[in-house]
Design a protein around this motif. Structure first.
Motif, PDB file in Angstrom:
ATOM      1  N   ALA A 139     -30.954  48.962   1.043  1.00  0.00           N
ATOM      2  CA  ALA A 139     -30.641  48.008  -0.019  1.00  0.00           C
ATOM      3  C   ALA A 139     -31.586  48.311  -1.179  1.00  0.00           C
ATOM      4  N   ALA A 161     -26.088  47.578  -1.792  1.00  0.00           N
ATOM      5  CA  ALA A 161     -26.279  47.781  -0.357  1.00  0.00           C
ATOM      6  C   ALA A 161     -24.927  47.808   0.331  1.00  0.00           C
ATOM      7  N   LEU A 207     -27.829  44.818   7.558  1.00  0.00           N
ATOM      8  CA  LEU A 207     -27.708  45.868   6.563  1.00  0.00           C
ATOM      9  C   LEU A 207     -27.196  47.122   7.243  1.00  0.00           C
TER      10      LEU A 207
END
Ligand SMILES: [Zn+2]
Ligand SMILES: [Zn+2]
Length: 173
Positions: free
Chosen positions: A37, A58, A33
């Protein structure tokens, strides 16, 4: 985050969760990531069946297919997943077939749904299977591993098409 099955009803309950990058490992060494998110939606229950509908937002960092440079891919995806208890599949084989045909079916065990798992799966589903850092990425030299976007190497860049090699051989005769 867990969604308790007992608290759900037919009318639907709203849920929302925000994950910091470290809180949601994607379990893939080439992805992580790059931003928070956000997952939100509605959970409804009809007897044992639970339906989660919502969106996930995200940014995911993936590796360029050719040169492995990090590429940030924004993900804004809708999901609509119906969960059935894992135990019920053992009793009703038809339900298993249904699950194989339709990817939007999932199973749950016990008395809760794991929203983390849903978020991870939906992110991976939403990502393109191939990703380039730019359209004309030159990739890495197959011989020495140099990044050909930033430098040229001394390895001979040979034509890989065997037809050219055959033609060259003919010309020599
Ligand atoms: Zn690249
Ligand atoms: Zn090289």
């Amino acid at each position: 985050m867990r969604i308790e099955v007992d608290r759900l009803n037919e009318a639907g309950t709203l849920f929302a969760s925000v994950y910091a990058p470290d809180d949601l490992p994607l379990e893939d060494e080439f992805m992580r990531l790059a931003s928070e998110a956000k997952v939100e939606g509605r959970a409804g229950r009809k007897r044992e069946q639970i339906r989660l509908q919502g969106t996930i937002n995200a940014s995911v960092e993936v590796a360029c297919d050719r040169c492995a440079a990090p590429v940030i891919v924004p993900v804004n995806a809708d999901f609509d997943v119906t969960y059935v208890p894992a135990e019920s599949l053992a009793v009703e084989p038809e339900a298993t077939e249904l699950q194989e045909e339709d990817l939007s079916y999932a199973t749950y065990e016990g008395d809760y749904l794991d929203l983390d798992e849903l978020a991870r799966e939906q992110l991976l589903l939403a990502l393109p299977t191939h990703q380039l850092c730019r359209e004309d990425c030159q990739g890495l030299c197959l011989t020495c591993g140099a990044d050909l976007n930033t430098r040229t190497c001394r390895c001979e860049q040979q034509e890989t098409d065997p037809r050219w090699a055959a033609l060259a051989a003919l010309k020599k005769k």
